[in-house]
Enzyme design. Structure first.
Site, PDB file in Angstrom:
ATOM      1  N   GLY A  24      -6.806 121.784  45.889  1.00 49.17           N
ATOM      2  CA  GLY A  24      -7.467 122.322  44.700  1.00 49.17           C
ATOM      3  C   GLY A  24      -8.964 122.131  44.729  1.00 49.17           C
ATOM      4  O   GLY A  24      -9.498 121.339  45.511  1.00 49.17           O
ATOM      5  N   SER A  28     -12.321 120.754  44.130  1.00 50.21           N
ATOM      6  CA  SER A  28     -12.767 119.430  43.661  1.00 50.21           C
ATOM      7  C   SER A  28     -13.838 118.871  44.586  1.00 50.21           C
ATOM      8  O   SER A  28     -13.518 118.147  45.534  1.00 50.21           O
ATOM      9  CB  SER A  28     -11.569 118.466  43.602  1.00 50.21           C
ATOM     10  OG  SER A  28     -10.786 118.560  44.783  1.00 50.21           O
ATOM     11  N   LYS A  57      -9.272 127.879  53.812  1.00 52.56           N
ATOM     12  CA  LYS A  57     -10.436 128.197  52.968  1.00 52.56           C
ATOM     13  C   LYS A  57     -11.727 127.652  53.554  1.00 52.56           C
ATOM     14  O   LYS A  57     -12.812 128.197  53.297  1.00 52.56           O
ATOM     15  CB  LYS A  57     -10.213 127.687  51.535  1.00 52.56           C
ATOM     16  CG  LYS A  57      -9.967 126.188  51.389  1.00 52.56           C
ATOM     17  CD  LYS A  57     -11.233 125.374  51.233  1.00 52.56           C
ATOM     18  CE  LYS A  57     -10.933 123.896  51.189  1.00 52.56           C
ATOM     19  NZ  LYS A  57     -12.172 123.076  51.114  1.00 52.56           N
TER      20      LYS A  57
END
Length: 303
Positions: A113, A115, A167
């Site tokens: 996620g 962060s 990613k």
């Protein structure tokens, strides 16, 4: 009590966050500033003491993860939350596959996620996901995080790991796009096609589409592909300026996982015949191809 293994930017940020709710032990091979954990119950300990806890967060670069796990004392009661995002270049192994060679696979989970470590240290709000094969393993860690970190639990371990690794490669491409000043239209197209590409790759390994549309995929991608807080994005910016890769990495001074991961994905995709045009071009640029030439090649693709 919870232990964190890894005293880099992300490991220390996680220790800081976790210390809002419980005592934290941190293992790092380098000596940490004694004042660093003063406001909270954070104590630097040796490896044996850190691994004696039943809840262990591992924030070690994927390139060094296998060697690290080979040294840890065995604790049959321990559960492990891996905060490492990448794919092993030499073997093509995902994080949970590396970990399963050393610990019980039912006690492995992955943190994913959007962060950034810097913002976590500032207690700015964020949302994260913890994925595990066994929901109880994920739940045992989800309750440890402070209120400013909203936590979701999932069971798509492989999808979360692929999204978290992939990613970083798209973030390098994002930095190249911005460095060449290609504009917002090009950047939006790049991210959209990057998301499609990582989901296509994930399907081969049984990952769930919703994982790539959520925090682990699109959320983390949008964060890292457009901010100088992202090391991988900064790699892309440096390459777009015509600088040598090694020079860019030395300036960053920390591991940019996307560099090794790009090559790992490229090798896997070639072996399994998976269409990964963005990764293919990033690898060629990392190996010396001109950034503008790489972008033109992507524009010429008919996918």
């Amino acid at each position: 009590m919870v232990s964190v293994c890894g005293g880099g930017a992300w490991g220390s940020a996680l220790a800081f966050a976790l210390a809002h709710k419980q005592e934290v032990q941190i293992f790092s091979r380098r000596k940490l500033d004694s004042a660093w954990g003063a406001p909270f119950a954070i104590r630097q300990v040796g490896l044996e003491e850190a691994c004696a806890q039943d809840l262990v967060v591992v924030a070690i670069s994927v390139a060094y993860l296998r060697d690290f796990l080979a040294t840890i004392p065995r604790n049959p009661n321990a559960r492990y939350l891996f905060a490492s995002k990448g794919i092993e270049e030499e073997s093509g192994a995902f994080v949970h596959q590396i970990a399963a060679e050393f610990v019980d696979s039912s006690k492995i989970c992955a943190l994913s996620g959007p962060s950034f470590a810097k913002e976590v240290r500032q207690c700015l709000p964020c949302a994260i996901a913890i994925h595990a094969q066994d929901p109880l393993t994920a739940q045992s860690f989800s309750t440890l995080f402070p209120a400013f970190m909203k936590t979701y639990v999932g069971d798509d371990l492989v999808g979360a790991e692929i999204a978290g690794a992939y990613k970083n490669v798209i973030a390098i491409a994002g930095g190249i796009s911005d460095g060449l000043m290609l504009g917002n239209n090009a950047k939006a197209a790049l991210l959209a096609r990057g998301l499609v590409e990582m989901e296509r790759f994930g399907q081969v390994f049984g990952a769930k589409t919703e994982t790539f549309l959520g925090l682990s995929g699109s959320g983390d991608l949008f964060l890292t592909a457009g901010s100088t807080l992202s090391r991988n994005y900064r790699v892309g910016l440096g390459l777009a300026q015509g600088r040598a890769l090694q020079s860019v990495l030395e300036e960053i001074g920390e591991v940019a996982e996307g560099v090794r991961t790009a090559r790992a994905i490229h090798t896997i995709a070639t072996r399994k015949n998976i269409y990964t045009p963005i990764v293919n071009e990033v690898v060629q640029i990392l190996d010396g191809k001109a950034c503008k030439e790489g972008i033109l090649a992507l524009m010429a693709q008919r996918d």
